[in-house]
Design a protein around this motif. Sequence first.
Motif: not given
Length: 383
Positions: A266-268, A308-309, A315-318
């Motif tokens: 999760a941190a990565v 997960a990544i 989501d970042v791209a969207t």
Amino acid sequence: MADPKTENPIRKPGGTNRGDPPLVLGLETSCDETAVAVVDGAGHVRAHHVLSQVQAHADYGGVVPEVAARQHIQHLDGLIRKTLDDAKIGFDALDAIAATSGPGLIGGLIVGVMTAKAMAAATGLPFIAVNHLEGHALSARLTEEIAFPYLLVLMSGGHCQILAVEGVGRYRRYGSTIDDAAGEAFDKTAKLLGLGYPGGPAVEREAGRGNPDRFKLPRPLMGTPGCDFSFSGLKTAVRQTAEALVAEKGAMDTADRADLCAGFQAAVTDCLADRVGHAVARFQEDYPDFRAKPAPLVVAGGVAANTAIRRRLTDVATSAHMVFHAPPLEYCTDNGAMIAWAGVEILKTDPARDDMAVGARPRWPLDDRAPARIGSGKKGVKA
């Protein structure tokens, strides 16, 4: 670069004289996979094989360079023959032979480069020296139509960087790790927790069973300006947490390991999302045409296989009105298809290319104009 036509009269120029898309044999020996593939200019993978060395290195908990080089020597010739047989072609059907020439473990690189050069010299075919990182960078274009420029997040065991890809051989680095790569942090965490090798998939499996909120782990550089990464402090925090658990309980149980892996992953993922978000903003400023249409966000390299990544960066791209792309899982980790495809892409831009004068090199940055982040000695810049 020496002119192959004057040095060896039997050598023919790159590309094809038949009017067909170029057909390239690719060799990958930069680390612990011996991989060979045949790919054509239309993006069809005619045949490809990857011979894993996991068992050879498992007892050591990581890759031993000398062992890796011996494994390449032992298996590469047979894998080339098998790949050509499966593709139902001989050397006369090929237009070039490509091999990873760096960066990587120098012993393995030498095996692949010298084998490729020997075949090129014997057949008169051009030899294409491929940057391993460029193989990853272009790998998504093997299976999808992705136009230049695009934003690339390249994550592997030895590299973690964000680049704007303007074309074949044209890269602008936005950010890089200032210490450990993401894949390296995964591998070292797995080794620390006794999860075996390779570490990335082992940590991901454990994380799927764990609680990511149990342990409060740091997010290095998150919230600061820029696009650089740092994972050394996170790796240290995992070690300290594990040591505290052992001191308290005498040993870690399965729940402890799963929760620690979940917290680490999760941190990565949070760090990657934060830094990529900064890079997206910079990319949209540098290439304003993409403000009116979706731009490609490409994730490549072995760590791009982490579910997960992938999900988080999608989501970042969207959110940024970009389109997420990643190679199929089989082309995320080291493979010969990406090297053959990079050879195809190089031939399309430079049909006369022949790199017989180029040798193996342990360091080879994609953007050689950017200042060094790691390593700048006599071996060259690492990243």
